[in-house]
Design a protein around this motif. Structure first.
Motif, short mmCIF file in Angstrom:
data_model
loop_
_atom_site.label_atom_id
_atom_site.label_comp_id
_atom_site.label_asym_id
_atom_site.label_seq_id
_atom_site.Cartn_x
_atom_site.Cartn_y
_atom_site.Cartn_z
N LEU A 39 0.90 -1.26 0.06
CA LEU A 39 0.05 0.04 -0.02
C LEU A 39 0.92 1.20 -0.15
O LEU A 39 0.69 2.15 -0.81
CB LEU A 39 -0.86 -0.04 1.18
N TRP B 34 -3.76 -6.81 5.92
CA TRP B 34 -4.32 -5.74 7.02
C TRP B 34 -4.29 -5.99 8.32
O TRP B 34 -4.50 -5.17 9.14
CB TRP B 34 -5.93 -5.28 6.56
N ALA C 239 -5.08 -0.90 4.68
CA ALA C 239 -5.18 -1.78 3.10
C ALA C 239 -6.48 -2.61 2.97
O ALA C 239 -6.81 -2.89 1.97
CB ALA C 239 -4.04 -2.97 3.28
N ALA D 55 -9.57 -1.29 3.34
CA ALA D 55 -10.48 -0.73 2.55
C ALA D 55 -10.33 -0.71 1.28
O ALA D 55 -11.08 -0.44 0.30
CB ALA D 55 -10.52 0.77 3.20
N ARG D 56 -9.03 -0.94 0.55
CA ARG D 56 -8.70 -1.00 -0.65
C ARG D 56 -8.14 -2.36 -1.10
O ARG D 56 -7.16 -2.52 -1.99
CB ARG D 56 -7.42 0.05 -0.99
N ALA D 57 -8.52 -3.39 -0.46
CA ALA D 57 -8.29 -4.70 -0.65
C ALA D 57 -8.10 -5.21 -2.07
O ALA D 57 -7.25 -5.69 -2.72
CB ALA D 57 -8.86 -6.01 0.33
N GLU E 72 -8.45 -3.31 -4.92
CA GLU E 72 -7.65 -2.61 -5.75
C GLU E 72 -6.18 -3.16 -5.66
O GLU E 72 -5.36 -3.40 -6.46
CB GLU E 72 -7.82 -1.28 -5.18
N LEU E 73 -5.71 -3.51 -4.39
CA LEU E 73 -4.37 -3.52 -4.30
C LEU E 73 -3.98 -5.12 -4.77
O LEU E 73 -3.14 -5.15 -5.35
CB LEU E 73 -4.03 -3.66 -2.73
N ARG F 231 -5.52 -6.58 -7.43
CA ARG F 231 -5.66 -6.43 -8.77
C ARG F 231 -4.11 -5.76 -9.36
O ARG F 231 -3.58 -6.19 -10.13
CB ARG F 231 -6.58 -5.49 -9.26
N LYS F 232 -3.51 -4.73 -8.50
CA LYS F 232 -2.48 -4.00 -9.12
C LYS F 232 -1.11 -5.00 -8.73
O LYS F 232 -0.19 -5.17 -9.39
CB LYS F 232 -2.13 -2.71 -8.35
N ASP G 5 -15.26 -8.65 -6.65
CA ASP G 5 -14.19 -7.46 -6.73
C ASP G 5 -12.93 -7.99 -7.23
O ASP G 5 -12.30 -6.89 -7.36
CB ASP G 5 -14.15 -7.08 -4.95
#
Length: 470
Positions: A257, A297, A303, A305-307, A309-310, A312-313, A349
Motif C-alpha cells: 500500500l 491488513w 489496506a 478498505a482497498r483490498a 484494488e491492491l 489487482r495491482k 471484486d
C-alpha cells in the motif's frame, strides 16, 4: 541385471537408475539364488517421441531376458523405472517413510507383458512439505533460515512471557532448521515413485540463502517442478523481503500500500533467482498476504478498505515480472483461493488473468472442499486446481491424519467431476505420519476412480503388518 541408460535423458533419470540399482542390490542380498537370475536380464530405457507427455510403456520379453522402458520425456522414463521396481521387485513407493524393506523373491521370472501407463488425470501433481517442524529436527539440518532477518535478535530477546504470544517468534522456533538434504532426497524419491511431478519443499524458502537454494536445485535435478507457498508470492515472504532489503542496506516498510516500488523490486529479484535455479521447472505463485500466513491488513490496517484494488495491482505487477523473467510462452502460474482472495473473487471484486490456475482450498475445520469450490461457475476455458490437507487444524497437533481413504476417493472424484484438474497440491505436513493418505491421494491424482475401500486400503498397507480391516 545390466542397466542400459539413454544419454538423451537428464539427471533425474540417472538418479532413478541409481535407486533401481539400490533396489536390485537389496533384493539380491536377501533372496537366495535370485541374484544369478537377475544377472541374466537386461533393462534398457529409450526415448519414444510418439508417447504422450509423462507416460511410459514397459515391455518384458522373457525369451530375450529383456526389459524395455520407452518414454517421451524424463518424467515418463522415471515413472517407468519405478514401476518396474514396484511391480517386479516389490519395492513400495513409500518404503522409506513406512520403514518397510522389501520381502525376498522366490525367483525372478516375469511373464511376457506390456504395461502402458496411460495419461495422468491431473496435469500438476504435487506434495507440499508444510509445518515441517519434525522433519527439520529429526536429523542434523542442512543449514538455518532467518539468520540474516534484521528483526531476529529483537524478537528473540523479548521476555519469555511475551515470546509465547509472538507470532514471528513461533515461526522462528518452528521453521529455522532447513531439512537435511538426504531426507529431502527421500521426499523427492517418494513423490516420483508415486508419479508426482511437483514439490513445494518447505513452508519458507529464501533462495538467497545457500542451504535453501540447494533444496530447489536438488528437486529440479531430480526432475520435479517446484513452486512456492501461498505466503511467498514469486518466492517472497515478509522474512525474505526484509532480509533482502537489509542486504541492500535499506529498511523499507513491508507494505504494498505505502511502498509498492520496494515490493516490486524484491519480487523481481527473487523471481530472477528462482528462474536461475529452476528454469522452466518453476510454477509461479501469485499472492499478497501479510506477515507470515496472515491477511495484509493485520499489520497494515489501511489496506483493508482497498483490498480488491491492491490485489489487482499486485497481480498485474507480478504477472509483468513473470513475463520479463520467464522465457516460456505461457509460464504456469497459480493463485491459491485461500481466505481473503477467495472472498474477493466470490464477491465479484477481483478477477484473475485468464491463464492463471485458480486453486481451490479445502476447509481447515472439515477438510472438505470449501463453499467457493461448489459455487464457482466454471464457464469458459479457465484452469482450476485444488489444494488439500491430510491434517491441518485451527488448534492442536498435525500428527493425526484427518481424512480417511474413502473420503479422499470421494473428494477426488468431486474435483474431477468439476474439471479442476490443472493442478493439485497435497499438504502432508511432516509426511511420515500420513503415508496412507499420501499414497491414496497420489493414486487418485494419476487415475481417479471409485474403488472399494477394502481393495484400496489393502494395497496401501505394509504387507507384514496386521490387516486394518475388520
Amino acid at each position: 541385471m545390466k542397466l542400459v541408460p539413454c544419454p538423451s535423458f537428464g539427471p533425474g533419470v540417472d538418479a532413478a537408475f541409481g535407486d533401481l540399482r539400490r533396489d536390485i542390490e537389496k533384493i539380491a542380498a536377501i533372496s537366495s539364488g535370485v541374484d544369478e537370475e537377475l544377472d541374466r536380464w537386461r533393462l534398457e530405457i529409450s526415448r519414444n517421441p510418439s508417447l504422450s507427455v509423462e507416460s511410459f510403456a514397459l515391455e518384458i520379453s522373457p525369451e530375450e531376458r529383456q526389459i524395455e522402458i520407452e518414454a517421451s520425456d524424463d518424467l515418463g522414463a522415471i515413472y517407468g523405472i519405478y514401476e518396474f521396481s514396484h511391480q517386479f521387485l516389490g519395492i513400495d513407493p513409500l518404503w522409506f517413510w513406512k520403514e518397510m524393506e522389501p520381502l525376498p523373491l522366490v525367483s525372478f521370472s516375469p511373464e511376457s507383458q506390456r504395461i502402458e501407463s496411460g495419461l495422468p488425470e491431473f496435469r500438476f501433481r504435487g506434495l507440499f512439505v508444510n509445518d515441517e517442524d519434525l522433519l527439520g529436527r529429526w536429523r542434523p539440518s542442512s543449514g538455518e533460515r532467518f539468520q540474516d532477518w534484521p528483526k531476529r535478535e529483537s524478537v528473540l530477546s523479548q521476555p519469555s512471557t511475551l515470546l509465547k504470544d509472538n507470532y514471528e517468534a513461533r515461526l522462528l522456533g518452528y521453521y529455522t532448521p532447513v531439512v537435511e538434504s538426504e531426507a529431502m532426497e527421500m521426499i523427492f524419491e517418494a513423490i516420483l515413485r508415486l508419479r508426482g511431478n511437483l514439490v513445494i519443499p518447505a513452508s519458507f524458502i529464501d533462495v538467497f540463502n545457500g542451504a535453501e537454494a540447494a533444496v530447489i536445485r536438488d528437486a529440479v535435478q531430480r526432475g520435479l517442478y517446484v513452486s512456492q507457498h501461498h505466503v511467498e508470492p514469486l518466492g517472497v515472504s515478509h522474512f525474505g523481503y526484509e532480509t533482502w532489503w537489509s542486504r541492500q542496506g535499506q529498511n523499507p516498510q513491508f507494505s504494498y500500500l505505502s511502498d509498492p516500488d520496494s515490493m516490486r523490486a524484491a519480487w523481481r529479484a527473487y523471481a530472477e533467482e528462482w528462474y536461475r535455479l529452476a528454469g522452466n521447472q518453476v510454477i509461479w505463485q501469485l499472492g499478497l498476504r501479510g506477515r507470515g500466513d496472515r491477511p495484509l491488513w493485520d499489520h497494515d490496517p489501511a489496506a483493508a478498505a482497498r483490498a480488491a484494488e491492491l490485489f489487482r495491482k499486485a497481480f498485474d505487477d507480478q504477472m509483468e515480472i513473470i513475463r520479463k523473467v520467464d522465457s516460456r510462452e505461457t509460464p504456469p502460474v497459480t493463485v491459491t483461493l485461500w481466505l481473503e482472495v477467495s472472498r474477493l473473487i466470490q464477491d465479484g471484486d477481483l478477477r484473475l488473468p485468464s491463464n492463471v490456475i485458480r486453486v481451490f482450498a479445502d476447509d481447515d475445520k472439515t477438510l472438505e472442499m470449501k463453499g467457493d469450490f461448489h459455487r464457482t461457475d466454471r464457464g469458459g476455458d479457465l484452469p482450476f486446481g485444488c489444494y488439500v490437507h491430510l491434517a491441518v487444524w485451527g488448534a492442536g497437533p498435525h500428527l493425526v491424519q484427518g481424512v480417511s481413504p474413502d473420503r479422499i476417493v470421494r473428494i477426488a472424484n468431486e474435483i474431477v467431476e468439476k474439471g479442476d484438474t490443472a493442478y493439485a497440491i497435497v499438504n502432508a505436513a511432516n509426511l511420515r505420519e500420513h503415508v496412507v493418505g499420501l499414497g491414496c491421494w497420489f493414486e487418485q491424482l494419476w487415475c481417479t476412480r471409485r474403488e472399494a475401500f477394502e481393495k484400496l486400503i489393502t494395497g496401501l498397507c505394509p504387507r507384514r503388518s496386521c490387516s486394518l480391516l475388520p
